[in-house]
Design a protein around this motif. Structure first.
Motif, PDB file in Angstrom:
ATOM      1  N   SER A  44      34.220  39.549-112.762  1.00  0.00           N
ATOM      2  CA  SER A  44      35.432  38.768-112.995  1.00  0.00           C
ATOM      3  C   SER A  44      36.628  39.679-113.234  1.00  0.00           C
ATOM      4  CB  SER A  44      35.242  37.819-114.183  1.00  0.00           C
ATOM      5  OG  SER A  44      34.781  38.511-115.323  1.00  0.00           O
ATOM      6  N   ARG A  45      37.796  39.084-113.031  1.00  0.00           N
ATOM      7  CA  ARG A  45      39.048  39.801-113.267  1.00  0.00           C
ATOM      8  C   ARG A  45      39.960  38.958-114.150  1.00  0.00           C
ATOM      9  NH1 ARG A  45      41.531  40.530-107.678  1.00  0.00           N
ATOM     10  NH2 ARG A  45      40.565  38.489-107.473  1.00  0.00           N
ATOM     11  N   VAL A  46      40.612  39.661-115.059  1.00  0.00           N
ATOM     12  CA  VAL A  46      41.575  39.041-115.964  1.00  0.00           C
ATOM     13  C   VAL A  46      42.913  39.725-115.755  1.00  0.00           C
ATOM     14  CG1 VAL A  46      42.228  38.775-118.389  1.00  0.00           C
ATOM     15  CG2 VAL A  46      39.860  38.386-117.689  1.00  0.00           C
ATOM     16  N   ALA A  57      46.258  32.857-108.757  1.00  0.00           N
ATOM     17  CA  ALA A  57      45.504  31.744-108.175  1.00  0.00           C
ATOM     18  C   ALA A  57      45.105  32.053-106.741  1.00  0.00           C
ATOM     19  CB  ALA A  57      46.333  30.467-108.237  1.00  0.00           C
ATOM     20  N   ALA A  58      46.037  32.600-105.976  1.00  0.00           N
ATOM     21  CA  ALA A  58      45.773  32.875-104.555  1.00  0.00           C
ATOM     22  C   ALA A  58      44.708  33.947-104.371  1.00  0.00           C
ATOM     23  CB  ALA A  58      47.069  33.290-103.867  1.00  0.00           C
ATOM     24  N   MET A  59      44.656  34.903-105.293  1.00  0.00           N
ATOM     25  CA  MET A  59      43.736  36.029-105.141  1.00  0.00           C
ATOM     26  C   MET A  59      42.479  35.902-106.000  1.00  0.00           C
ATOM     27  SD  MET A  59      45.325  37.674-102.882  1.00  0.00           S
ATOM     28  CE  MET A  59      46.970  37.530-102.176  1.00  0.00           C
ATOM     29  N   GLY A  60      42.254  34.720-106.544  1.00  0.00           N
ATOM     30  CA  GLY A  60      40.999  34.464-107.229  1.00  0.00           C
ATOM     31  C   GLY A  60      40.829  35.123-108.578  1.00  0.00           C
ATOM     32  N   VAL A  61      41.941  35.432-109.253  1.00  0.00           N
ATOM     33  CA  VAL A  61      41.838  35.978-110.605  1.00  0.00           C
ATOM     34  C   VAL A  61      41.294  34.883-111.530  1.00  0.00           C
ATOM     35  CG1 VAL A  61      43.175  36.850-112.572  1.00  0.00           C
ATOM     36  CG2 VAL A  61      43.642  37.678-110.255  1.00  0.00           C
TER      37      VAL A  61
END
Length: 274
Positions: free
Chosen positions: A122-124, A144-148
């Motif tokens: 995951s990324r924050v 949102a677009a890059m799936g964070v």
């Protein structure tokens, strides 16, 4: 739905929509009443789809039909029907789309709850002291677009639910889980304890390139972006695990913070992500 024609800009029922460009006034009003403003039909719809409860709607007549499904879902929320000229008098600016809604804010989730619900990979994103609402909104849209997975904002960061932030984000602020940190940079320890590598974006002598960070394929990344003017403060950089720079050409030393975030989110997307 309850349609309420209004012809007086001083009508107290329109108090939620007064002087929307006065940031300090709006901050106090929205904090006191626990509300935020959605502007434009798409943003109004996305807030409703995300389950936010409307206090009221302020609409020009032309929007009644296209938003009828949203209005019918919340029959207790009054629909103030106004001319676009009256909307401008109330809000203090030309409401280009002639559609506004006032929604109730939700109690924020705790940092621990958000972090404990994240997947193993995951990324924050952490937005530190970014005071421009446009950049905050653009940062959320990129996330949102890059799936964070989650966005965290520091105590001095601008409000993601301020009207301008919401509008620029195109309502994606409703789809990306987020919360405001209470202790910064102390809260960074909670991420590091859960295996996150804290990557601070700054132009320092010891910074690694974004290419190097991406090549390391860390399962858990916390990407930290600083204020538009001076970037991240020294005490934040000292708490990070690595400092990162985005390679530049053409004599350019840096990008707008929202642009930097978008580049970083794309470069660090997990393998197999679209």
């Amino acid at each position: 739905m309850t349609l309420v024609p209004v012809e007086d800009a001083a009508d107290e029922r329109l108090a939620d929509y007064v002087q929307l460009r006065e940031v300090n006034l709006r901050r106090l009003l929205e904090e006191e009443h626990g509300l935020f403003i959605a502007e434009g039909d798409k943003v109004i719809r996305r807030a409703a789809e995300a389950g936010y409860e409307p206090r009221s709607f302020l609409l020009a007549p032309r929007w009644l039909e296209s938003l009828s499904d949203v209005l019918e879902k919340w029959p207790a929320a009054p629909v103030y029907v106004v001319s676009e000229e009256l909307a401008e008098q109330v809000t203090g600016f030309h409401v280009h789309r002639g559609a506004l809604a006032s929604y109730r804010r939700r109690a924020p989730e705790s940092l621990e709850t958000l972090l404990d619900g994240l997947p193993a990979v995951s990324r924050v994103a952490i937005l530190d002291d970014i005071v421009d609402h446009t950049n905050v909104g653009a940062g959320f849209r990129a996330a949102a677009a890059m799936g964070v997975d989650t966005v965290l904002v520091t105590p001095t960061c601008a409000d993601p639910l301020y009207r301008r932030s919401v509008k620029v984000s195109m309502g994606t602020v409703f789809q990306v889980p987020w919360t405001r940190l209470s202790s910064w940079p102390g809260d960074l320890q909670a991420l590091q304890d859960r295996g996150f590598v804290a990557a601070a974006f700054a132009l320092t002598d010891d910074s690694v390139s974004l290419d190097e960070l991406a090549a390391a394929h860390h399962d858990r990344l916390a990407l930290i972006f600083g204020t538009e003017g001076h970037g991240l403060k020294r005490h934040v950089l000292d708490r990070a695990d690595v400092t990162v720079r985005i390679p530049m050409a053409g004599g350019v030393d840096s990008l707008n913070v929202a642009s930097s975030a978008a580049v970083a989110f794309y470069a660090t997307r997990p393998a197999g992500a679209k």
